[in-house]
Design an enzyme around this catalytic site. Sequence first.
Site, short mmCIF file in Angstrom:
data_model
loop_
_atom_site.label_atom_id
_atom_site.label_comp_id
_atom_site.label_asym_id
_atom_site.label_seq_id
_atom_site.Cartn_x
_atom_site.Cartn_y
_atom_site.Cartn_z
N PRO A 166 11.50 64.69 -39.28
CA PRO A 166 11.53 63.28 -39.67
C PRO A 166 10.41 62.44 -39.07
O PRO A 166 10.00 62.65 -37.93
CB PRO A 166 12.90 62.79 -39.14
N ASN A 167 9.96 61.52 -39.88
CA ASN A 167 8.94 60.52 -39.52
C ASN A 167 7.53 61.08 -39.43
O ASN A 167 6.58 60.32 -39.26
CB ASN A 167 9.30 59.78 -38.21
N ARG A 187 1.89 55.70 -37.74
CA ARG A 187 3.03 55.69 -36.81
C ARG A 187 2.54 55.82 -35.37
O ARG A 187 2.00 56.87 -35.00
CB ARG A 187 3.93 56.88 -37.14
N TYR A 210 0.58 59.45 -31.37
CA TYR A 210 0.48 60.57 -32.30
C TYR A 210 -0.90 60.74 -32.94
O TYR A 210 -1.11 61.69 -33.68
CB TYR A 210 1.55 60.43 -33.40
N ASN A 239 7.51 71.68 -36.28
CA ASN A 239 7.58 70.47 -35.46
C ASN A 239 8.87 69.77 -35.91
O ASN A 239 8.87 69.06 -36.92
CB ASN A 239 6.37 69.57 -35.67
N ALA A 252 12.16 64.39 -33.99
CA ALA A 252 13.31 63.92 -33.19
C ALA A 252 14.47 64.93 -33.19
O ALA A 252 15.25 64.96 -32.23
CB ALA A 252 13.78 62.58 -33.72
N HIS A 293 15.45 67.28 -30.19
CA HIS A 293 16.24 66.83 -29.04
C HIS A 293 17.72 66.70 -29.36
O HIS A 293 18.50 66.33 -28.49
CB HIS A 293 15.69 65.49 -28.54
N ASP A 296 20.35 76.91 -34.60
CA ASP A 296 21.09 78.05 -35.14
C ASP A 296 20.38 78.67 -36.34
O ASP A 296 20.33 79.90 -36.48
CB ASP A 296 22.51 77.62 -35.55
N GLU A 300 7.07 76.52 -31.88
CA GLU A 300 7.42 75.09 -31.90
C GLU A 300 6.19 74.27 -31.50
O GLU A 300 5.50 74.62 -30.53
CB GLU A 300 8.56 74.86 -30.89
N HIS A 331 4.58 70.23 -30.91
CA HIS A 331 4.70 68.78 -30.83
C HIS A 331 3.30 68.20 -30.66
O HIS A 331 2.51 68.72 -29.87
CB HIS A 331 5.56 68.35 -29.64
N LEU A 332 3.02 67.13 -31.38
CA LEU A 332 1.72 66.49 -31.25
C LEU A 332 1.54 65.91 -29.84
O LEU A 332 0.49 66.06 -29.22
CB LEU A 332 1.60 65.36 -32.27
N SER A 333 2.59 65.24 -29.36
CA SER A 333 2.51 64.60 -28.04
C SER A 333 3.01 65.56 -26.97
O SER A 333 3.69 66.55 -27.27
CB SER A 333 3.36 63.32 -28.05
N ARG A 371 6.81 61.97 -21.57
CA ARG A 371 7.34 60.79 -22.26
C ARG A 371 8.76 60.48 -21.76
O ARG A 371 9.08 60.75 -20.62
CB ARG A 371 7.27 61.05 -23.76
N ARG A 423 13.22 63.19 -24.33
CA ARG A 423 12.34 64.04 -25.15
C ARG A 423 11.97 65.34 -24.43
O ARG A 423 11.34 66.22 -25.00
CB ARG A 423 11.04 63.30 -25.50
C1 DQA Z 1 7.23 64.86 -31.75
C2 DQA Z 1 7.89 64.42 -30.45
C3 DQA Z 1 9.31 63.94 -30.69
O1 DQA Z 1 9.91 63.52 -29.47
C4 DQA Z 1 9.33 62.79 -31.66
O2 DQA Z 1 10.66 62.41 -31.95
C5 DQA Z 1 8.56 63.05 -32.90
C6 DQA Z 1 7.30 63.80 -32.83
C7 DQA Z 1 5.72 65.19 -31.56
O3 DQA Z 1 5.15 65.81 -32.45
O4 DQA Z 1 5.13 64.80 -30.55
O5 DQA Z 1 8.90 62.55 -33.97
O6 DQA Z 1 7.86 66.05 -32.20
#
Ligand code: DQA
Length: 144
Positions: A10-11, A18, A23, A74, A77, A80, A87, A98, A100-102, A107, A111
Amino acid sequence: MRRIFVINGPNLNMLGTRQPEIYGRDTLASIESDCRTKAAELKLEIAFFQSNHEGEIVTAIQQARGNFDAIIINPAAYSHTSVAILDALLACDMPVVEVHLSNIHRRDEFRRFSYVSKAADGVICGFGKQGYLLAIEAVASFFK
Ligand code: DQA
């Protein structure tokens, strides 16, 4: 040719505008385009998917079985919060990376924990778009 499925939670469709200070300014489309170039260099097939819905991500992971050879995810959210995505990944029977950009460890406290990591062969975080490309290289090395 080995097939990789890149799943985005999501997002991540909002990348570019964003919270660019966290990011970056790359859009998901530009990340996809760079992933396609990297995959082609490494002679891998790639499919890219984004959803804002947990159940759709679970279904996509279930459908990967038999259709793909590795998953790069990725979960955003849902990393977490989602035992359902964990599963699904535990049952997918293929390598999982896995991304994550950040740097999630630098943070908010909430997270720092990812359910999904328990199903991941490796985790890459903090390198922005480059993290996806590193994940593709990691997957390519699994196949050697
Ligand atoms: C994220 C880190 C997550 O905590 C956050 O909710 C995201 C992006 C990242 O790519 O850094 O939406 O997965």
